[in-house]
Design an enzyme around this catalytic site. Sequence first.
Site, PDB file in Angstrom:
ATOM      1  N   ASP A 230      -2.351   2.634  -2.984  1.00 54.64           N
ATOM      2  CA  ASP A 230      -1.244   1.692  -3.010  1.00 54.64           C
ATOM      3  C   ASP A 230      -0.140   2.344  -2.167  1.00 54.64           C
ATOM      4  O   ASP A 230      -0.167   3.545  -1.876  1.00 54.64           O
ATOM      5  CB  ASP A 230      -0.765   1.411  -4.444  1.00 54.64           C
TER       6      ASP A 230
HETATM    7  C1  BGC Z   1       2.127  -3.048  -4.285  1.00 55.84           C
HETATM    8  C2  BGC Z   1       0.791  -3.491  -3.720  1.00 55.84           C
HETATM    9  C3  BGC Z   1       0.997  -4.008  -2.326  1.00 55.84           C
HETATM   10  C4  BGC Z   1       1.623  -2.930  -1.485  1.00 55.84           C
HETATM   11  C5  BGC Z   1       1.882  -3.333  -0.042  1.00 55.84           C
HETATM   12  C6  BGC Z   1       2.842  -2.099  -3.364  1.00 55.84           C
HETATM   13  O1  BGC Z   1       4.129  -1.853  -3.800  1.00 55.84           O
HETATM   14  O2  BGC Z   1       1.936  -2.444  -5.531  1.00 55.84           O
HETATM   15  O3  BGC Z   1       0.217  -4.451  -4.533  1.00 55.84           O
HETATM   16  O4  BGC Z   1      -0.223  -4.424  -1.785  1.00 55.84           O
HETATM   17  O5  BGC Z   1       2.880  -2.579  -2.050  1.00 55.84           O
HETATM   18  O6  BGC Z   1       2.901  -4.254   0.027  1.00 55.84           O
END
Ligand code: BGC
Length: 757
Positions: A230
């Site tokens: 993530d």
């Molecule tokens: C989120 C993810 C997301 C990623 C990219 C993160 O903060 O938890 O679900 O895909 O950011 O935006």
Amino acid sequence: MKTVDEIVKNMTLDEKIALISGMDAWHMEGVPSAGLKPVMVTDGPHGLRKQTGGSDNLGQSPSVPATCFPPACLMASSWDPCVTETVGQAMGEECIAEDVAVILGPGVNIKRSPLCGRNFEYYSEDPFLAGKMAAGLIKGVESKGIGTSLKHFAANSQESFRLAGNSVVDMRALREIYLRQFEIAVREGRPSTLMCSYNRVNNVYSAVNKWLLTDVLRNEWGFDGFVMTDWGAMSDKPASVKAGLDLEMPGPAEENAAEVRNALESGNLSLEDIDKCVKRLVRFLLKAQETEKKPYSVSAHHEIARNAASSSFVLLENDGILPLEKGGKYALIGAMAEHIRYQGSGSSRINPTMLDDIRSFFPGCDYAMGYDPVTGETSDELLSESIRCAEGKDAAIVVVGLPDSYEAEGFDRLSMDLPAGHVRLVNSLLEKGVKVIVLILAGAPVLLPFRKDVSAMMMCYLGGQALGGAVHDVLTGKINPSGKLPETFPLRLEDNPSWGNFAGEDRNSLYRESIFVGYRWYDWKKLPVAYEFGYGKSYTTFEYSGLSVSVNGAEFTIRNTGTKDGSEIAQLYISLPDSRIPRAVRELKGFVKTVLKAGEEKKVFIPLSRDSFTYFNVKTDCFDVEDGDYVISIGASSRDIRLEGTVHIDGNKEPYARGDINDFESLFEGKLPLIEDGGQVDKNTTLADALKTEGGRQVLGYAAGIIEKSYSGDDNLSLRFRQLSYELPLRGLWMSPVPPFSVKETVEKINKVNEEN
Ligand code: BGC
């Protein structure tokens, strides 16, 4: 075309180290020596969020227009994997048009508490339903040659302590509840990639969790794609490479690249370790080079969004007032009819191609605002105006729900309440004898104190960009509602199994309820609920009959006994009343949605396999089948069981479950895997903890200043984002308003001051 092995053999070490981190916020690096170009990965999960200007992962900067399909909370209520598959195909086409190789989703975390701020992005409190719905979406996207990234792996059911929390979950609950939907989605959907979660699971960050990323995911489930972090979840790069984490996002992560080089030099990491990741990434890159840009039909996708929504709304109450009478006179009340809430906030926020609000679909209705659209507050004036608007009408359609500031990525809700102004509005109308039809726009269950007094009520969740048209289709009876709740609506927050433990203390979140999540808990504790799991009404009625069960499945007949065509979702639950180990009263193991004309009947079959009868045996570390007479229940909901049969399954006569289910510590053989602080500040220390030290105050005092200034208000959003910023670990502070800094140097400086003091 060169093979993966040939490409990797010719790559320089620099190319390899570059490849295992992103090129920037949204691109994977290419392999110049092999002519492989960088490819784009971007959110997800219910549409495309391809950012055009700045990049951020809380959905603030603009992105290209894309269809905003209904978020997972609503699509799950369709109980129809064909719905998610069709939406997935459309999202795949939009990725092709925008040159995007991977869409970041679906999200399948279990709805442990109604308060999780991100519940709207997830499917269910039940892993079987979540897994099946996600598998549908993955199949749809991947059928277009586009990758999906199943997220957030694993046990990421809260937003509090977002990047630094520790989910403490016993092994049986992990396997049966928190990993099961990932397993189903991986085995059936075959996603190209997975995204690891921010949190730790039993004190090990997911990014460095070899058991999770290699032993379970790859060796057991046969996952053959790559795993990415993530955004900002990298806690220890060399350890993550060894654990089976292939791609760090975002990049370039120079400090971490230096750590990889050091680890290679010191022998803590081998080239073979890196090559494993590199090969998996190159395999994907090779495939991703093949797609050719092609436009999609904006209006066709809008229609798909509308159908997905109208097949998912859940009719909670109806005394016969719905569908609306053709010549009837109705008032439309509630600012959310105009300012619809159709998606949640955060990284999933989509810039829609069109937007159907509710008001424009009911041009013949008198309208009153009822409350302020942003704060949700009402006033005597707004109430009087609403009452006047409803006078002389057959009924008032009242739109209520949660404003953006109540639920979003980044923080959890504090209560299940609707804004007080919304409740006052409904009650004021009821007091005047108005017949009220309530529409709820919210990403998660809310308390509905007026539920027994209204004439009808429909849970619309967050409906995507075609919400207005979809609501019109269902209220007018063009479409017969057929959605059922993918989660329980409790009567009180205190009844929820995680009550008292959500969202944890001091970064540790103890999942004390173990396997008893959602309806498994309410049934076990025999608690009354407002609306049970699997519940939903229709404009027609269905009768179930003629059940025959075997180890392979259940066959029965469903008859539409009403006067309107409709669809029914039949659910199959299994129970083992004489089990020798703690078990849920019943567990969902199958479901089928059947379309039936008025008066029509159909035979339906719900398959079972040996897998349907398993529990997780922590002694043998395997799923195991207990010997016994299993009850197969067919229900219109989890508490409306219509047919029952029994099958005997041969299996283990001495099933094993560790400890006492009422004594959490005993499930871990006494020692809970809580966060242990090493005494020193490091990159995983939260800002709040760093600031408790003299060094932290001296070196990072300015960061607190920036945060206080950026979120100086005392409104809900400022309060929650302020808290979130302090809960971030130092390596993740770039996700707050604090400008990026060298984490390594900062940590060294803090510890130096601390040693001197
Ligand atoms: C989120 C993810 C997301 C990623 C990219 C993160 O903060 O938890 O679900 O895909 O950011 O935006």
